[in-house]
Design an enzyme around this catalytic site. Structure first.
Site, short mmCIF file in Angstrom:
data_model
loop_
_atom_site.label_atom_id
_atom_site.label_comp_id
_atom_site.label_asym_id
_atom_site.label_seq_id
_atom_site.Cartn_x
_atom_site.Cartn_y
_atom_site.Cartn_z
N GLU A 1 -2.07 6.03 7.29
CA GLU A 1 -1.51 6.99 8.26
C GLU A 1 -2.15 6.83 9.63
O GLU A 1 -2.46 7.80 10.31
CB GLU A 1 -1.72 8.43 7.76
CG GLU A 1 -1.14 8.66 6.39
CD GLU A 1 0.22 9.31 6.42
OE1 GLU A 1 0.74 9.57 7.53
OE2 GLU A 1 0.77 9.56 5.34
N TRP B 1 0.83 -1.22 0.00
CA TRP B 1 0.00 0.00 0.00
C TRP B 1 0.85 1.25 0.00
O TRP B 1 0.65 2.17 0.79
CB TRP B 1 -0.97 0.03 1.21
CG TRP B 1 -1.71 -1.23 1.39
CD1 TRP B 1 -1.65 -2.06 2.48
CD2 TRP B 1 -2.63 -1.84 0.48
NE1 TRP B 1 -2.46 -3.16 2.29
CE2 TRP B 1 -3.08 -3.04 1.07
CE3 TRP B 1 -3.11 -1.52 -0.79
CZ2 TRP B 1 -3.98 -3.89 0.43
CZ3 TRP B 1 -4.01 -2.36 -1.43
CH2 TRP B 1 -4.43 -3.52 -0.81
N GLN C 1 -37.06 21.03 5.68
CA GLN C 1 -36.33 20.98 6.95
C GLN C 1 -35.30 19.85 6.98
O GLN C 1 -34.20 20.02 7.50
CB GLN C 1 -37.31 20.83 8.12
CG GLN C 1 -38.14 22.09 8.30
CD GLN C 1 -38.91 22.09 9.61
OE1 GLN C 1 -38.94 21.11 10.35
NE2 GLN C 1 -39.55 23.21 9.89
#
Lengths: 387, 249
Positions: free
Chosen positions: A367, A166, A283
């Site tokens: 990370e 990765w 709404q």
């Protein structure tokens, strides 16, 4: 009473210096002109726009917070704003700049010899040399102390064996910052493209970060000279300190991705008529837009404060964990809800939320996963390590 | 050659301007401000002239509020050598601006004033022409190409009939059109360097420029909202509708 800027309800902008505002404006304009018109197609085609690298470099975005070596020497808030604006474009492009700047140029700058700095930093700032960062391994990323890649001393050289997984920019990198276990603990090595036994194939079939290159790195008895070892750091604090730099920028990036989704949604819901009136007059729509705005504002306050702490030299890594956790979760929630509010239109790359939503699946994982960051805060509060 | 580039601080071109409730003007509070895009083109051209070695110095000048320092800093980051802010809280109209620029030009002794053909806020398109008249020097307006030779400049101008090329003796005023160039992005290292370039702040009162009579603005109103169109079924229907609107007879 004048209307507030919907992207900046707390007027964070007024907390920025003239220089910081200039950085944001320049990178923002670059993203508007060069990235947004094309990014949907790049993402769909799985295409990383390498042609932008010289332009990133020309702007001074690579290694922008380093002093000297042809780098701009910007402060941390400016670096954060660069990440925010780039990720308003796409997480993949922000990832490229994060990796080049925080994960590659930073360790060479902080832990490299003068020769290594002279050799690598100026061409990396000019975008002529690309870097990647090898820490995560195929068996897992959250447990780096259990590192299986090894470097053994042999005469004046080191021999590296193992694999990394990765790795952003891996297949186009001229140099990989590879962390490997030695008799003295974890150390960093500059493994160069073309070294015998080093291979970096691209990982295909991704559904996320499609406009970015992700690779595996394989090391089969790769001989690396002693001159390529980072001499000034030993132990996991080396790679972890790089991650603190990159993660800090990512906290800003999440804000950019969320802003892009909210921006698109504000335009769409004002035009889209359902049951005889625009969606903005209902709404449920307003509640959901308001929730996005609340979350974005909180994220902005966290990153700005974090940047000021970092510029004062008082940053604690746990503070970065809190903001990475909060801001990427926030961006993910905003992107998913934006996707939903767009209805059927939300499933194509014509509208940005599904792209950001898919990208953020990577950003929330890499990370430091969300869970790891939560446990870092848990450890900070209790003094107990639970992972 | 020294080049003077006047820079006007205007609402960013990406912002949809809103008229104030009382119609006295447009909302500028909290709105993003930028360099007037035509002035940015003028500055870019000045930088290119200097990069070709045909000019030694670029001086950016702005007339306006203290906040215009930010636009001047941007000009410095793009490549101007130094900047002057003539500070005033009042909005400056074209004739007044032209008199102020004339004064600054005299002080600086610049041979070329390179400026946007108009500002995107009031679209007056007058200051450059007025400056040339007051200065008693020639002008090249709506310039889309600019070269220099032996103390003369050659300007290609965008006019109704197409392109016109004129030769003008320096010193002169040149105003820039959209297609002259594409301004560069500011580079990060130059943002840091711009902090150290000189920015001279002067009070308008201290210049001793006489203010002309002011045009009085009646009111501002936003353009009428566009109504959505509709589809017609056939050419006949289209022709009929166009006739109905008096477009066809």
């Amino acid at each position: 009473m004048q209307a507030l800027n919907p992207m900046d309800l707390y007027d964070i902008r007024s907390e920025l210096s003239d220089e910081e505002q200039m950085v944001q404006d320049t990178v923002g304009r670059f993203v508007d002109e060069k990235v947004l018109p094309n990014i949907g197609e790049w993402f769909e085609d799985g295409y990383f726009p390498r042609e932008l690298i010289p332009e990133f470099a020309e702007l001074g975005l690579l290694g922008s917070s380093l002093e000297g070596y042809d780098c701009a020497g910007l402060n941390s808030v400016s670096y954060g704003l660069i990440c925010q604006e780039l990720e308003r474009g796409d997480s993949g492009l922000r990832s490229f700049v994060s990796v080049q700047s925080s994960l590659c140029m930073f360790p060479i700058y902080a832990y490299g010899s003068e020769e290594q700095k002279e050799k690598w930093l100026p061409p990396m700032a000019r975008g002529e040399k690309i870097g990647c960062f090898g820490l995560t391994e195929p068996h897992g990323g959250s447990d780096p102390s259990n590192m299986k890649t090894t470097a053994k001393k042999k005469g004046d050289d080191w021999v590296i064996n193992g694999a990394k997984m990765w790795i952003t920019n891996g297949s186009i990198a001229d140099v990989a910052i590879v962390w490997a276990m030695t008799e003295d603990g974890v150390q960093g090595f500059l493994v160069e493209k073309g070294m015998k036994g080093f291979d970096a194939p691209e990982i295909k079939h991704k559904m996320s970060l499609r406009a970015s290159i992700t690779s595996s790195l394989y090391f089969d008895n790769v001989v690396v000279p002693e001159a390529n070892r980072l001499p000034k750091v030993k132990g996991l604090k080396g790679p972890l300190s790089c991650l603190t730099q990159a993660r800090y920028g990512i906290t800003w990036g999440g804000i950019g991705a969320a802003q892009a989704c909210l921006r698109e949604l504000l335009d769409y819901t004002a035009d889209r008529k359902l049951f005889g009136r625009p969606l903005t007059q209902t709404q449920t729509t307003q509640l959901r837009l308001a929730e996005m705005s609340r979350q974005i504002t909180l994220g902005q306050l966290m990153s700005l404060r974090l940047g000021r702490i970092k510029d004062a030299g008082k940053l604690h890594p746990s503070q970065v964990s809190l903001a990475k956790w909060n801001n990427i979760r926030m961006a993910m929630d905003v992107a998913r809800d934006a996707r939903d509010l767009l209805g059927g239109a939300g499933i194509t790359v014509e509208h940005c939320p599904i792209r950001h939503m898919l990208n953020l699946e990577s950003v929330i994982t890499y990370e430091g996963t969300e869970t790891v960051h939560q446990l870092i805060i848990g450890r900070e509060l209790t003094g107990e390590m639970a992972f | 050659m020294k080049i003077l580039v006047p820079i006007k601080r205007t609402i960013d071109y990406n912002i949809k301007a809103k008229v104030t409730r009382d119609g006295s003007g447009v909302v500028t509070d909290g709105v993003k401000m930028s360099i007037n895009p035509f002035d940015e083109i003028a500055l870019e051209e000045a930088i290119r002239i200097k990069e070709r070695g045909e000019a030694e110095e670029i001086i950016a000048v702005s007339i306006g509020v203290s906040g215009a320092q930010q636009q001047l800093r941007t000009a410095l980051a793009m490549g101007a050598d130094r900047a002057i802010l003539v500070e005033t809280e009042e909005a400056t109209q074209p004739l007044h601006a032209a008199r102020i620029l004339l004064k600054i030009r005299e002080e600086e002794g610049t041979d070329l004033v390179l400026m946007g053909k108009q500002a995107i806020d009031d679209d007056a398109n007058q200051t450059g022409q007025m400056l040339a008249a007051l200065w008693g020097r020639p002008q090249a307006t709506f310039t889309s190409k600019l070269t220099f030779e032996d103390g003369w400049l050659k300007a290609t101008r965008e006019v109704d009939a197409g392109l016109e090329t004129i030769a003008v003796e320096l010193p002169a005023v040149v105003t820039t059109d959209l297609r002259l160039n594409e301004p560069r992005f500011v580079k990060m290292p130059d943002i840091m360097k711009a902090k150290r370039k000189p920015l001279d702040q002067r009070k308008l009162e201290e210049l001793g420029v006489e203010a002309p009579a002011k045009l009085e603005v009646g009111t501002h109103e936003p353009p009428p909202e566009r109504k959505g169109g509709h589809k017609v079924e056939s050419v006949d229907e289209l022709v009929a509708e166009l006739k109905e609107r008096g477009v066809l007879s």
